[in-house]
Design a protein around this motif. Structure first.
Motif, PDB file in Angstrom:
ATOM      1  N   ARG A 166      44.769  33.427  38.879  1.00 40.46           N
ATOM      2  CA  ARG A 166      44.596  34.084  40.102  1.00 40.46           C
ATOM      3  C   ARG A 166      43.803  34.987  39.528  1.00 40.46           C
ATOM      4  NH1 ARG A 166      50.660  36.488  38.855  1.00 40.46           N
ATOM      5  NH2 ARG A 166      49.741  36.452  36.859  1.00 40.46           N
ATOM      6  N   VAL A 167      43.145  35.445  40.618  1.00 34.88           N
ATOM      7  CA  VAL A 167      41.945  36.245  41.345  1.00 34.88           C
ATOM      8  C   VAL A 167      42.515  37.235  42.389  1.00 34.88           C
ATOM      9  CG1 VAL A 167      39.246  36.111  41.828  1.00 34.88           C
ATOM     10  CG2 VAL A 167      40.490  34.292  41.152  1.00 34.88           C
ATOM     11  N   VAL A 168      41.769  38.162  42.190  1.00 32.64           N
ATOM     12  CA  VAL A 168      41.927  39.425  42.700  1.00 32.64           C
ATOM     13  C   VAL A 168      40.446  40.391  42.422  1.00 32.64           C
ATOM     14  CG1 VAL A 168      43.101  41.939  42.691  1.00 32.64           C
ATOM     15  CG2 VAL A 168      44.247  40.202  41.717  1.00 32.64           C
ATOM     16  N   VAL A 169      40.677  40.040  44.144  1.00 32.44           N
ATOM     17  CA  VAL A 169      38.919  40.651  44.753  1.00 32.44           C
ATOM     18  C   VAL A 169      39.342  42.290  45.484  1.00 32.44           C
ATOM     19  CG1 VAL A 169      36.252  40.147  45.389  1.00 32.44           C
ATOM     20  CG2 VAL A 169      37.908  38.652  45.280  1.00 32.44           C
ATOM     21  N   LEU A 170      38.408  43.323  44.708  1.00 32.76           N
ATOM     22  CA  LEU A 170      38.611  44.139  45.070  1.00 32.76           C
ATOM     23  C   LEU A 170      37.455  44.476  45.671  1.00 32.76           C
ATOM     24  CD1 LEU A 170      40.421  47.428  45.667  1.00 32.76           C
ATOM     25  CD2 LEU A 170      38.997  48.234  43.686  1.00 32.76           C
ATOM     26  N   GLY A 171      37.230  44.784  47.490  1.00 37.65           N
ATOM     27  CA  GLY A 171      36.347  44.802  48.121  1.00 37.65           C
ATOM     28  C   GLY A 171      35.730  43.764  48.868  1.00 37.65           C
ATOM     29  N   GLY A 172      35.318  43.930  50.413  1.00 39.05           N
ATOM     30  CA  GLY A 172      35.550  42.782  51.087  1.00 39.05           C
ATOM     31  C   GLY A 172      34.508  43.109  51.793  1.00 39.05           C
ATOM     32  N   GLY A 173      33.141  43.185  51.045  1.00 41.80           N
ATOM     33  CA  GLY A 173      31.938  42.758  51.604  1.00 41.80           C
ATOM     34  C   GLY A 173      31.251  41.398  51.449  1.00 41.80           C
ATOM     35  N   VAL A 174      30.149  41.130  51.564  1.00 40.21           N
ATOM     36  CA  VAL A 174      29.915  39.643  51.610  1.00 40.21           C
ATOM     37  C   VAL A 174      29.321  39.079  50.513  1.00 40.21           C
ATOM     38  CG1 VAL A 174      28.051  38.878  52.047  1.00 40.21           C
ATOM     39  CG2 VAL A 174      27.614  40.532  52.812  1.00 40.21           C
ATOM     40  N   LEU A 175      29.394  39.951  48.998  1.00 42.08           N
ATOM     41  CA  LEU A 175      29.560  39.220  47.810  1.00 42.08           C
ATOM     42  C   LEU A 175      30.571  38.622  47.126  1.00 42.08           C
ATOM     43  CD1 LEU A 175      26.880  41.078  45.580  1.00 42.08           C
ATOM     44  CD2 LEU A 175      26.542  39.167  47.264  1.00 42.08           C
ATOM     45  N   GLY A 176      31.573  40.226  47.710  1.00 46.13           N
ATOM     46  CA  GLY A 176      33.064  39.556  46.901  1.00 46.13           C
ATOM     47  C   GLY A 176      33.350  38.797  47.887  1.00 46.13           C
ATOM     48  N   LEU A 177      33.389  38.430  49.291  1.00 46.36           N
ATOM     49  CA  LEU A 177      34.438  37.482  49.954  1.00 46.36           C
ATOM     50  C   LEU A 177      33.646  35.729  49.376  1.00 46.36           C
ATOM     51  CD1 LEU A 177      35.836  37.203  52.135  1.00 46.36           C
ATOM     52  CD2 LEU A 177      34.217  37.369  54.013  1.00 46.36           C
ATOM     53  N   GLU A 178      32.461  35.762  49.770  1.00 45.89           N
ATOM     54  CA  GLU A 178      31.893  34.622  48.803  1.00 45.89           C
ATOM     55  C   GLU A 178      32.243  34.331  48.003  1.00 45.89           C
ATOM     56  OE1 GLU A 178      27.643  35.245  51.087  1.00 45.89           O
ATOM     57  OE2 GLU A 178      27.168  35.518  48.634  1.00 45.89           O
ATOM     58  N   VAL A 179      32.345  35.603  46.882  1.00 42.82           N
ATOM     59  CA  VAL A 179      33.534  34.861  45.584  1.00 42.82           C
ATOM     60  C   VAL A 179      34.427  34.613  45.654  1.00 42.82           C
ATOM     61  CG1 VAL A 179      34.167  35.881  43.502  1.00 42.82           C
ATOM     62  CG2 VAL A 179      31.722  36.227  44.286  1.00 42.82           C
ATOM     63  N   ALA A 180      35.036  34.861  46.686  1.00 43.54           N
ATOM     64  CA  ALA A 180      36.614  34.882  46.751  1.00 43.54           C
ATOM     65  C   ALA A 180      36.955  33.659  47.372  1.00 43.54           C
ATOM     66  CB  ALA A 180      37.509  36.382  48.020  1.00 43.54           C
ATOM     67  N   LEU A 181      35.706  33.021  48.214  1.00 46.64           N
ATOM     68  CA  LEU A 181      36.295  32.593  49.498  1.00 46.64           C
ATOM     69  C   LEU A 181      36.029  30.943  48.375  1.00 46.64           C
ATOM     70  CD1 LEU A 181      34.390  32.813  52.581  1.00 46.64           C
ATOM     71  CD2 LEU A 181      36.710  31.637  52.236  1.00 46.64           C
ATOM     72  N   ALA A 182      35.154  30.719  47.073  1.00 45.77           N
ATOM     73  CA  ALA A 182      33.920  29.824  46.362  1.00 45.77           C
ATOM     74  C   ALA A 182      35.641  29.900  44.891  1.00 45.77           C
ATOM     75  CB  ALA A 182      33.106  30.219  45.863  1.00 45.77           C
ATOM     76  N   ALA A 183      35.790  30.830  44.863  1.00 45.52           N
ATOM     77  CA  ALA A 183      37.344  30.712  43.494  1.00 45.52           C
ATOM     78  C   ALA A 183      37.991  30.030  44.962  1.00 45.52           C
ATOM     79  CB  ALA A 183      37.616  32.259  43.102  1.00 45.52           C
ATOM     80  N   ARG A 184      38.647  29.593  45.821  1.00 45.52           N
ATOM     81  CA  ARG A 184      39.916  29.975  46.613  1.00 45.52           C
ATOM     82  C   ARG A 184      39.495  27.751  46.712  1.00 45.52           C
ATOM     83  NH1 ARG A 184      43.961  27.529  46.810  1.00 45.52           N
ATOM     84  NH2 ARG A 184      44.818  27.538  48.193  1.00 45.52           N
ATOM     85  N   GLU A 185      37.988  27.732  47.247  1.00 44.20           N
ATOM     86  CA  GLU A 185      37.856  26.628  47.498  1.00 44.20           C
ATOM     87  C   GLU A 185      38.011  25.915  45.656  1.00 44.20           C
ATOM     88  OE1 GLU A 185      33.431  23.768  48.011  1.00 44.20           O
ATOM     89  OE2 GLU A 185      34.247  25.413  48.746  1.00 44.20           O
ATOM     90  N   ALA A 186      38.440  26.511  44.590  1.00 39.52           N
ATOM     91  CA  ALA A 186      37.942  25.876  43.329  1.00 39.52           C
ATOM     92  C   ALA A 186      39.661  25.978  42.639  1.00 39.52           C
ATOM     93  CB  ALA A 186      37.405  26.897  42.217  1.00 39.52           C
TER      94      ALA A 186
END
Length: 522
Positions: A166-186
């Motif tokens: 389970r991944v928690v990303v603190l911050g909804g900027g570009v880099l955080g959102l890209e990491v979040a979307l990639a982790a979700r896709e994984a």
């Protein structure tokens, strides 16, 4: 004071080993090979410079370690570059022109004629219970908490993603959102905690933000907006287990990614008595001291003359852009200046051009948002001033697409485009060149029609490079493929396409497939 001019045999010390430092040394290699210049590079990590922009891609398993590489270390050393890895510079003695550093228990003192600070930026660590925000603290972040800046950070994330953690990303900027979307896709459950009402708050207005929020929700992300984090919860092994919010809610997880922005690394500059503000203050020749013995480039440099009568530098600067392309431009310009100083017959170097307007790109598979310039304002607002901005909005709730244009005095002042990659590419060129937008801006929507055609300034689209970070055209990539480059990594080595943000990777892969198919046709 007299400016210091480079002379044959001078020793240039480069402190930092990120992509900008790599580009500077690459540009200087011919001078090193011929003995006209000596170059030493200090890097704090135990590996040579790599593409930090793609660390997140590596962390979610989309990229292997080879895909991050930028340097053939053996080749550099054969050609005369001295590289010191796992070495931290403690302070500069500007009077003696010496750098004091250490590697483990070993102390190093290296003299130089000119020194370049290419130390980049460091992540902002929020002041939360359970974390120590002091970047100089000896205690590292707790297990399971990462700012995702280094390969070591990415290795920890990679292990979590591989296990479906389970991944928690603190911050909804570009880099955080890209990491979040990639982790979700994984396949990982992902929660994004954001302090503002919608994601990418600095780039999107309320409508665009709402459209983006819907798009990421459709991809399985859980977004918690208007949330204030208070505490990082740790287990008995001091490993991350949850993030407590101000309202008492706990977001549980196995990995916390801190995506709270970065700030220029000014530690060495401050210790050396150099002027710092939002970064290390340099003039339009990238000089940080009066005699030009100290330079700064990349994310740590803020171009702003201390000379009040300078007619080249802006009086004020917004600070480093945080983008890789301007740092590369600085590295190339500085190397060109030094080549001219060693060989005046090559002609004068033009002043370093002003940075192009920053273009923010959210890159995710099947989701692309691009924004640049002014993005505030509403289409129904009226201001009789002819210089006031005029705003156009298009919203496609069925297709999940959004376009906003801000026009000021018949010039494109800014835009936001979601789900319209061809229109975004056109607008990025118009933004950069200052050209007029089409008389009927709605014609831009036709660029993303199923046939891919439509109106627009065709010349602008032709001028838009395939790789915007490195300025590499599609034709150059095709030429490299025709010459034998058979992978994205090979194209990157030959052309530098893909060595920046990685956003052109899919286009490069498509060209590789097209060329392979064309060769297969009898």
């Amino acid at each position: 004071m007299r400016k210091h001019t480079l002379t044959a045999g001078d020793h240039v010390l480069v402190i930092g080993f990120g992509p900008v430092a790599v580009r500077l040394v690459e540009e200087l290699l011919p001078l090193v090979e011929t003995g006209r210049l000596r170059v030493t590079v200090f890097g704090e990590e135990d590996r040579p410079g790599y593409n930090r922009v793609l660390v997140g891609e590596y962390g979610v398993g989309r990229l292997d370690a080879e895909g991050l590489e930028l340097v053939d270390l053996d080749d550099w050393r054969r050609r005369g570059v001295r590289v010191e890895l796992d070495t931290r510079v403690d302070w500069l003695d500007r009077a003696a022109r010496q750098a004091h550093a250490h590697r483990g228990a070993e102390e190093l003192v290296v003299g130089y004629d000119l020194v370049v600070l290419a130390v980049g930026a460091r992540p902002n660590i929020p002041n939360l219970r359970g974390l120590n925000p002091d970047p100089a603290a000896l205690t590292p972040l707790p297990t399971g908490v990462t700012a995702l800046r280094t390969v070591a950070d990415a290795d920890r994330m990679r292990a979590c993603v591989t296990e479906g953690g389970r991944v928690v990303v603190l911050g909804g900027g570009v880099l955080g959102l890209e990491v979040a979307l990639a982790a979700r896709e994984a396949g990982c459950p992902v929660s994004v905690v954001h302090a503002a009402p919608w994601l990418l708050t600095r780039s999107c207005d309320r409508v665009g933000g709402a459209m983006l929020d819907r798009a990421v929700a459709d991809r399985g992300l859980r977004v918690i907006p208007d949330a204030v984090a208070r505490e990082v919860l740790l287990d008995e092994r001091r490993a991350f287990r949850g993030l407590r919010l101000a309202d008492g809610e706990v977001i549980t997880g196995d990995l916390l990614v801190l995506s709270c922005g970065v700030r220029a690394d000014t530690r060495i500059a401050e210790g050396a008595g150099l002027t710092t503000d939002l970064g290390i203050v340099v003039n339009h020749e990238l000089e940080a001291d009066p005699e030009a013995r100290v330079f700064a480039i990349g994310d740590c440099a803020q171009v702003r003359c201390a000379d009040p009568v300078c007619t080249v530098c802006p009086g004020r600067s917004s600070g480093p852009s945080g983008l890789i392309a301007p740092g590369w431009q600085q590295a190339e310009w500085l190397a060109a200046r030094w080549r001219t100083e060693l060989d005046p017959a090559t002609g004068p170097v033009e002043p370093m051009p002003a940075e192009d307007p920053a273009v923010v790109r959210l890159k995710a598979r099947g989701l692309e948002l691009v924004a640049a310039g002014e993005t505030a304002g509403e289409p129904w607002e009226h201001d009789p001033d002819p210089a006031a901005p005029r705003v156009a909005h298009w919203v496609d709730g069925v297709g999940g697409r959004f376009l906003k244009l801000v026009v000021r005095e018949d010039r494109l002042a800014g835009f936001v485009a979601l789900g319209l990659p061809r229109a975004a590419a056109e607008l990025a060129v118009l933004q950069r060149t200052g050209a007029e937008p089409p008389t009927d801006p709605s014609l831009l929507l036709r660029l993303d029609a199923p046939a891919g055609g439509g109106a627009g300034t065709g010349s602008a689209r032709a001028a838009d490079p395939l790789c915007r970070c490195a300025g590499v055209s599609e034709a150059a990539v095709v030429d490299a493929i025709d010459a034998g480059a058979d992978s994205v990594a090979a194209v990157r080595r030959e052309t530098r396409a893909g060595s920046g943000c990685g956003g052109c990777g899919d286009r490069v892969r498509a060209l590789l497939l097209d060329c392979e198919s064309a060769r297969a046709v009898p």
